[in-house]
Write a protein that holds these residues in place. Sequence first.
Motif, short mmCIF file in Angstrom:
data_model
loop_
_atom_site.label_atom_id
_atom_site.label_comp_id
_atom_site.label_asym_id
_atom_site.label_seq_id
_atom_site.Cartn_x
_atom_site.Cartn_y
_atom_site.Cartn_z
N ALA A 169 -1.73 -17.55 11.74
CA ALA A 169 -2.13 -16.58 10.94
C ALA A 169 -3.57 -16.35 11.06
O ALA A 169 -4.46 -17.15 11.46
CB ALA A 169 -1.82 -17.21 9.52
N GLU A 170 -3.91 -15.26 10.86
CA GLU A 170 -5.40 -14.65 10.73
C GLU A 170 -6.04 -15.27 9.42
O GLU A 170 -5.42 -15.04 8.33
CB GLU A 170 -5.55 -13.21 10.77
N PRO A 171 -7.28 -15.93 9.44
CA PRO A 171 -8.00 -16.18 8.42
C PRO A 171 -8.12 -14.77 7.25
O PRO A 171 -8.28 -13.86 7.77
CB PRO A 171 -9.44 -16.64 8.56
N ASN A 172 -8.09 -15.12 6.14
CA ASN A 172 -8.26 -14.02 4.98
C ASN A 172 -9.61 -14.02 4.73
O ASN A 172 -10.19 -14.93 3.86
CB ASN A 172 -7.04 -14.02 3.91
N ALA A 173 -10.40 -13.07 4.89
CA ALA A 173 -11.71 -12.94 4.38
C ALA A 173 -11.80 -12.53 2.88
O ALA A 173 -13.09 -12.33 2.21
CB ALA A 173 -12.63 -12.16 5.23
#
Length: 127
Positions: free
Chosen positions: A2-6
């Motif tokens: 999963a991509e980090p959530n900014a």
Amino acid sequence: MAEPNAGTATPYRGPAGAFRDSVWLTADDLPEKEVTFEIVDVMMRKDVTFQAGRVKPQVGTLKFKGMSRELGLNATNNNTMMKLYGRDTGGWIGKRVPLYVDPNVSMAGKIMRGVRIRATVPAAEVK
């Protein structure tokens, strides 16, 4: 993976202390000029751990209208509150207190900026 959530971003113009993840109101949260807040509650926090692992069995704090952070009542600010509004903390709720940044607060053997309560009742409180 999963991509980090900014998260969501919005422009911000205000005291840099807002970027800290803390329950405590500090000098970095206030503007450079005196500001007055209304007390909405007086809290007693138990077993509080501060920076460098220092633990206090109890800490009194003030919660203010419109503020998510609490002001810890050190001896100086607690004495000022008693001078302004008496020893019964129940009588402090709804009162207004002027806060200012003092550049010469001694904490843990260091001189730093700190929040102080001005020892005068705001004009709206004077009868």
